[in-house]
Design a protein around this motif. Sequence first.
Motif, PDB file in Angstrom:
ATOM      1  N   PHE A   1      -3.192   1.860  11.895  1.00 36.99           N
ATOM      2  CA  PHE A   1      -4.459   1.395  11.338  1.00 36.99           C
ATOM      3  C   PHE A   1      -4.813  -0.038  10.988  1.00 36.99           C
ATOM      4  O   PHE A   1      -4.941  -0.959  11.264  1.00 36.99           O
ATOM      5  N   LEU A   2      -3.921   0.346   9.899  1.00 37.22           N
ATOM      6  CA  LEU A   2      -3.931  -0.721   8.665  1.00 37.22           C
ATOM      7  C   LEU A   2      -3.733  -2.004   8.949  1.00 37.22           C
ATOM      8  O   LEU A   2      -3.677  -3.442   8.694  1.00 37.22           O
ATOM      9  N   LYS A   3      -2.091  -2.198   9.578  1.00 33.90           N
ATOM     10  CA  LYS A   3      -1.315  -3.140  10.266  1.00 33.90           C
ATOM     11  C   LYS A   3      -2.824  -4.085  11.346  1.00 33.90           C
ATOM     12  O   LYS A   3      -2.076  -4.760  11.769  1.00 33.90           O
ATOM     13  N   GLU A   4      -3.108  -2.838  12.182  1.00 27.10           N
ATOM     14  CA  GLU A   4      -3.433  -3.686  12.729  1.00 27.10           C
ATOM     15  C   GLU A   4      -4.735  -4.150  12.575  1.00 27.10           C
ATOM     16  O   GLU A   4      -5.490  -5.382  12.303  1.00 27.10           O
ATOM     17  N   LYS A   5      -6.083  -3.853  11.330  1.00 31.51           N
ATOM     18  CA  LYS A   5      -6.830  -4.510  11.209  1.00 31.51           C
ATOM     19  C   LYS A   5      -7.244  -5.304  10.472  1.00 31.51           C
ATOM     20  O   LYS A   5      -8.133  -5.350  10.012  1.00 31.51           O
ATOM     21  N   LEU A   6      -6.265  -5.227   9.033  1.00 34.88           N
ATOM     22  CA  LEU A   6      -6.388  -5.743   7.997  1.00 34.88           C
ATOM     23  C   LEU A   6      -5.614  -7.075   8.168  1.00 34.88           C
ATOM     24  O   LEU A   6      -5.052  -7.305   9.391  1.00 34.88           O
ATOM     25  N   SER A   7      -6.553  -8.111   8.031  1.00 32.43           N
ATOM     26  CA  SER A   7      -5.882  -9.382   7.931  1.00 32.43           C
ATOM     27  C   SER A   7      -4.554 -10.387   7.540  1.00 32.43           C
ATOM     28  O   SER A   7      -4.691 -11.344   8.230  1.00 32.43           O
ATOM     29  N   VAL A   8      -4.530  -9.484   6.436  1.00 35.49           N
ATOM     30  CA  VAL A   8      -2.890  -9.982   5.890  1.00 35.49           C
ATOM     31  C   VAL A   8      -2.060  -8.899   6.066  1.00 35.49           C
ATOM     32  O   VAL A   8      -2.235  -7.574   6.397  1.00 35.49           O
ATOM     33  N   PRO A   9      -0.748 -10.018   6.051  1.00 37.37           N
ATOM     34  CA  PRO A   9       0.089  -8.363   6.079  1.00 37.37           C
ATOM     35  C   PRO A   9       0.324  -6.923   5.066  1.00 37.37           C
ATOM     36  O   PRO A   9       0.116  -7.046   3.845  1.00 37.37           O
ATOM     37  N   VAL A  10       0.461  -5.986   6.095  1.00 36.67           N
ATOM     38  CA  VAL A  10       0.442  -4.890   4.862  1.00 36.67           C
ATOM     39  C   VAL A  10       2.191  -4.517   4.465  1.00 36.67           C
ATOM     40  O   VAL A  10       3.142  -4.167   5.672  1.00 36.67           O
ATOM     41  N   HIS A  11       2.456  -3.687   3.210  1.00 39.12           N
ATOM     42  CA  HIS A  11       3.898  -3.400   3.065  1.00 39.12           C
ATOM     43  C   HIS A  11       3.194  -2.169   2.454  1.00 39.12           C
ATOM     44  O   HIS A  11       3.128  -2.059   0.874  1.00 39.12           O
ATOM     45  N   VAL A  12       4.385  -0.973   3.482  1.00 35.45           N
ATOM     46  CA  VAL A  12       3.575   0.168   3.182  1.00 35.45           C
ATOM     47  C   VAL A  12       5.170   0.699   2.562  1.00 35.45           C
ATOM     48  O   VAL A  12       6.120   0.566   2.567  1.00 35.45           O
ATOM     49  N   ILE A  13       4.606   1.814   0.915  1.00 35.77           N
ATOM     50  CA  ILE A  13       5.984   2.204   0.460  1.00 35.77           C
ATOM     51  C   ILE A  13       5.501   3.810   0.488  1.00 35.77           C
ATOM     52  O   ILE A  13       4.596   4.203   0.138  1.00 35.77           O
ATOM     53  N   GLU A  14       6.017   4.237   1.374  1.00 32.64           N
ATOM     54  CA  GLU A  14       5.406   5.980   1.522  1.00 32.64           C
ATOM     55  C   GLU A  14       6.846   6.701   0.499  1.00 32.64           C
ATOM     56  O   GLU A  14       7.943   6.349   0.195  1.00 32.64           O
ATOM     57  N   ILE A  15       5.511   7.168  -0.397  1.00 35.84           N
ATOM     58  CA  ILE A  15       5.996   8.226  -1.794  1.00 35.84           C
ATOM     59  C   ILE A  15       4.994   9.115  -1.162  1.00 35.84           C
ATOM     60  O   ILE A  15       3.993   9.431  -1.400  1.00 35.84           O
ATOM     61  N   ALA A  16       5.087  10.432  -1.392  1.00 35.21           N
ATOM     62  CA  ALA A  16       4.181  11.699  -2.163  1.00 35.21           C
ATOM     63  C   ALA A  16       3.308  11.519  -3.196  1.00 35.21           C
ATOM     64  O   ALA A  16       2.255  12.268  -2.608  1.00 35.21           O
ATOM     65  N   ASP A  17       3.522  10.848  -3.713  1.00 35.85           N
ATOM     66  CA  ASP A  17       2.970  10.975  -5.129  1.00 35.85           C
ATOM     67  C   ASP A  17       2.203   9.872  -6.006  1.00 35.85           C
ATOM     68  O   ASP A  17       3.002   8.844  -6.051  1.00 35.85           O
ATOM     69  N   VAL A  18       0.958   9.510  -4.455  1.00 32.22           N
ATOM     70  CA  VAL A  18       0.981   7.768  -4.452  1.00 32.22           C
ATOM     71  C   VAL A  18       0.001   7.012  -5.865  1.00 32.22           C
ATOM     72  O   VAL A  18       0.562   5.900  -5.844  1.00 32.22           O
ATOM     73  N   ILE A  19      -0.118   7.565  -6.782  1.00 31.09           N
ATOM     74  CA  ILE A  19      -0.561   7.068  -8.153  1.00 31.09           C
ATOM     75  C   ILE A  19       0.283   6.361  -8.812  1.00 31.09           C
ATOM     76  O   ILE A  19       0.397   5.322  -9.218  1.00 31.09           O
ATOM     77  N   ILE A  20       1.804   6.607  -8.359  1.00 26.98           N
ATOM     78  CA  ILE A  20       2.843   6.408  -9.823  1.00 26.98           C
ATOM     79  C   ILE A  20       2.531   4.699  -9.260  1.00 26.98           C
ATOM     80  O   ILE A  20       2.885   3.679 -10.033  1.00 26.98           O
ATOM     81  N   PRO A  21       3.084   4.924  -8.045  1.00 26.32           N
ATOM     82  CA  PRO A  21       3.279   3.393  -7.857  1.00 26.32           C
ATOM     83  C   PRO A  21       2.087   2.416  -7.866  1.00 26.32           C
ATOM     84  O   PRO A  21       2.055   1.588  -8.535  1.00 26.32           O
TER      85      PRO A  21
ATOM     86  N   ILE B   1       1.099  -1.143  -0.263  1.00 29.16           N
ATOM     87  CA  ILE B   1       0.255   0.346  -0.102  1.00 29.16           C
ATOM     88  C   ILE B   1       1.055   1.347  -0.225  1.00 29.16           C
ATOM     89  O   ILE B   1       1.907   1.657   0.479  1.00 29.16           O
ATOM     90  N   ALA B   2       0.436   2.118  -0.980  1.00 32.39           N
ATOM     91  CA  ALA B   2       1.390   3.390  -1.014  1.00 32.39           C
ATOM     92  C   ALA B   2       0.187   4.605  -0.504  1.00 32.39           C
ATOM     93  O   ALA B   2      -0.507   4.513  -0.463  1.00 32.39           O
ATOM     94  N   ILE B   3       1.613   5.659   0.348  1.00 29.46           N
ATOM     95  CA  ILE B   3       1.204   6.011   1.028  1.00 29.46           C
ATOM     96  C   ILE B   3       1.888   7.175   1.196  1.00 29.46           C
ATOM     97  O   ILE B   3       3.508   6.645   1.700  1.00 29.46           O
ATOM     98  N   ALA B   4       1.424   8.743   1.636  1.00 26.08           N
ATOM     99  CA  ALA B   4       2.351   9.984   2.157  1.00 26.08           C
ATOM    100  C   ALA B   4       2.812  10.017   3.028  1.00 26.08           C
ATOM    101  O   ALA B   4       2.068   9.569   3.800  1.00 26.08           O
ATOM    102  N   PRO B   5       4.042  10.199   2.820  1.00 23.29           N
ATOM    103  CA  PRO B   5       4.783  10.400   4.453  1.00 23.29           C
ATOM    104  C   PRO B   5       3.711  10.798   5.570  1.00 23.29           C
ATOM    105  O   PRO B   5       3.365  12.172   4.837  1.00 23.29           O
ATOM    106  N   GLY B   6       3.919  11.000   6.761  1.00 22.51           N
ATOM    107  CA  GLY B   6       2.917  11.703   7.559  1.00 22.51           C
ATOM    108  C   GLY B   6       2.036  11.298   8.151  1.00 22.51           C
ATOM    109  O   GLY B   6       1.266  11.669   8.649  1.00 22.51           O
ATOM    110  N   HIS B   7       1.740   9.903   7.665  1.00 21.30           N
ATOM    111  CA  HIS B   7       0.583   9.049   8.475  1.00 21.30           C
ATOM    112  C   HIS B   7       0.295   8.083   8.983  1.00 21.30           C
ATOM    113  O   HIS B   7      -0.024   7.136   8.577  1.00 21.30           O
ATOM    114  N   ASP B   8       1.324   7.796   9.689  1.00 21.86           N
ATOM    115  CA  ASP B   8       1.844   6.779  10.563  1.00 21.86           C
ATOM    116  C   ASP B   8       0.814   6.056  11.459  1.00 21.86           C
ATOM    117  O   ASP B   8       0.384   4.872  11.105  1.00 21.86           O
ATOM    118  N   GLU B   9      -0.626   7.032  11.769  1.00 16.75           N
ATOM    119  CA  GLU B   9      -1.798   6.796  11.972  1.00 16.75           C
ATOM    120  C   GLU B   9      -2.281   6.067  11.685  1.00 16.75           C
ATOM    121  O   GLU B   9      -2.938   4.955  11.955  1.00 16.75           O
TER     122      GLU B   9
END
Lengths: 252, 652
Positions: free
Chosen positions: B73-93, B61-69
């Motif tokens: 949340f996603l890591k806690e609530k989703l039933s599968v492992p979440v790999h975060v890609i921090e990037i300003a423009d999330v549409i690119i990945p 999951i791509a997400i802009a930096p600075g949204h740790d909460e």
Amino acid sequence: MIRVNNLSRIFFDSQRGEIKAVDSLSFTCQAGEIMGLLGPNGAGKTTTLRILATLLSPSGGTAELNGFDVIKEPDKVRASLGFLSSTTGLYPRLTPEEILKFFGEINGMKGAGLKSRIDALIAEFNISDYARVRCEKLSSGMKQKVSIARALIQDPPVLIFDEPTVGLDVIAAAQTMKAILEYKKRGKCILYSTHIMSEVEKLCDRIAIIHKGTLQAIGTMEELREQTGERYLEDIFFSLMGTGTTFAENGS
Amino acid sequence: MQNWKEIKTVYIKEITEILRNKRVIISAFLIPLLIYPIIIGGMDWLQGLEHKKISEEGFRIAIAPGHDEVVSFLKEKLSVPVHVIEIADVIIPVMSKDADMGIQIDGQPGTVRNIWFLFLGSNDSSIKAMTQCKEAFENNRFFWIRNFLADDLADIRIRDLQPFDASFHDVASVLDQSGHKIAKILPFILILMLVSGCSFAAVDLIAGEKERGCFETLLVSPINRQSVIIGKMLVVIVTGFISLIFNLISMFLCLKLGLFTPPDGASFTFLISYGSITGVFLCALPMTIIFASTLMLISAKAKTYQAGQTLLMPFSLLALLPAVTAMLPGMHSDSFIVAVPIANVVVAMKEMLEGTLKWWPMVVGNLVNLGLALAILRITVTSLEKEGSLVPGSVSDTDFSLKGIRKDPVIAAFTGFTVVWLLMFYVMAPLQAHDMVSGLLITLWGLILCSAIVIVRFQKLPLKKTLSLRSAPWYVWIGAFFFQLGVLPTTLLINKWLLKLLPVPEGWMDTFSDALTPEISSLSLVLLMAVSPGICEELLFRGAIFGSLRQKWSPWRALIATSILFGLLHFSVYRLVPTTLIGLGLGWIVYISGSIYPAMLAHALNNAIAIVFLPELPIDTLSQSWFLVGIPLLFAGAIMILRGSKAKENKR
């Protein structure tokens, strides 16, 4: 037994227009006689036989089998007839025994009478070894034996054979012709259609030569020789066709 | 009695043969038994693989930096492992498929915040990631309220934000719930299986036997030909039914044994009542007779097994069309659908399984099907008794070469109509959509008029005689005028009743009216949409097509066929019946008077009234009292036209 008078059959083809497959054909065939119907491909032989077997209706003229008119009494004609085509017409997934039983039943036979008739035919044509083998597994000669037995199941007075030796080897063809001669001796009226000259010479009492639907000549071999002045049937045939090719010229 | 014995004899022989035919055994019996375990089990296995892959690999999951909460949340609530890609423009990945989805959050804490879930609708993993994230956010709304807004809303109790707690409970019985799910697919599959089950036997028993020479042998035996055909047909029906039963058993066992897990993971209980099963089979019986007799009829046109299969393919597809239509949402048995064979049975089966079927549409539908089945059975028996169908080699195929079309006026008329119909649909309709006035002019004076002349000239028929270009006495003209004045309200009323069975979608009438009313003066409008069709369409239909069909067919048969073609050219199921009826009236005028000109007047009058008056007269306002005006006018006109016919006879 067979009486054909001025028989005609016209087909309509969208490209070729009207086609006279049979044109004013007349002949007779008596009990204990084999009449050969000789002609090239497309001469009208099969059409004539199909009219006699009530498969096709004539465009003109009349035809009788065993005293029954093919148009007015088709059921009685079929009951008097054993018909054998070049394709044998056997059901590939049924055994010879099952085929004989089926055709016996649709000819109104049943019970012990049918059983004894089937046994007699199986013995007569020597097919007991493969009587319970599906027809798709039989050789051409075996199939033809079964096919003749099938045509004889109700012991009909009239038999029609349409090129019965096509695709058979020499032995099987000889066996077929032997069976036909045997049934002639038993008083059957037999119409034998073919384009193989040697078979006609050996088998037939009289020969009708037809070409383009019309009767070119009819008679015994002697009568045809007298009529054309040719010795061999092949030469007689070519002479009547008007092709100019003779047996002697071919150097055969 | 004798016939029954013969039928039984033929039936026993044919069923023995069919049951020994490997091709039929595999296609009609074995494949139905294996297809469901393979498809359903296979689908389940593939789903399991996919599920396992996601469980192990998780979502990127791509997400802009600075949204740790949000990340926590996603890591806690989703039933599968979440790999975060921090990037300003999330549409690119997301676009490059390096991330399964992107989350973009606008707004600052303390304000209303928009969360954008960016995903690829063309990618299954992306859709799955989006669905899980969406559910996580929606199901944990109060977590975010506490998290983001707690400071601002400290004095508001959480329960005030949730005045009631909604929960949903399905009160339908397990049987009805199960029936509802099964009804979405089962009736269509049954029709499909019936057609395929019947077709193997139909081809083998007719075309196959012709090819093998067995049919000829059978027909020279002293057996009634009807018995042969009925005996064979019973085998086709039984084969179709056995195939159907095997399909049902296989499907039932797959669902019962739990081979199928619905994609959403919901529990699925397979239940079907004995009443529904019996009803489904009762509905399937007339259908099977229709299929068996039609397939045998078509098969008789073929000389070989392979040719038979080729011929049956279009019919099989055609038979599925009403079945597909009947499966569409909104199709209920209390509408016109009860009169449409195949579709009526599919709807009845669907409603029977859902438990909503009313008894009368089922009875009417089955009666319609039974009537059609018996009619086709009769046609098949009669047709198969003809020597052309029975004797190998004597079937003359329809000749579709130019020479063949020229020689057969019926083929010429139908080919001409088909060409016009196709050109209308693919060329003229887009042209009219682009420019209504010039499009209509080209259609009428170009395509329609020229086609009329080409159809007649191509067949080398006399133009004047074929097109009925003869003068008519004055009273026939007046008769045609009054006749059409009478036809119009009568057809409108009939159409009003028909529209109750087949309601026009909302707005259709306005769109249709607007599409056919270009912005031109009233006189031009009448010339364009009344006079021109009156001349050109009459010359094509009542002239060329009717004139050609009459060369070979009886006048009434030609008249009915011409009228149906006229109705079909108007490209609308809602206008089919009224235009066909009007066509029938116009054809009758030409047939009786021997002249096309009064029909042209009547046609133009009909269209002129429709253009000028009907937009002001909604169809709902039509009352049955219109019959009181219409019928007398119709009869008065008819009498005057008939007088013309008598005068013509006297003159001869």
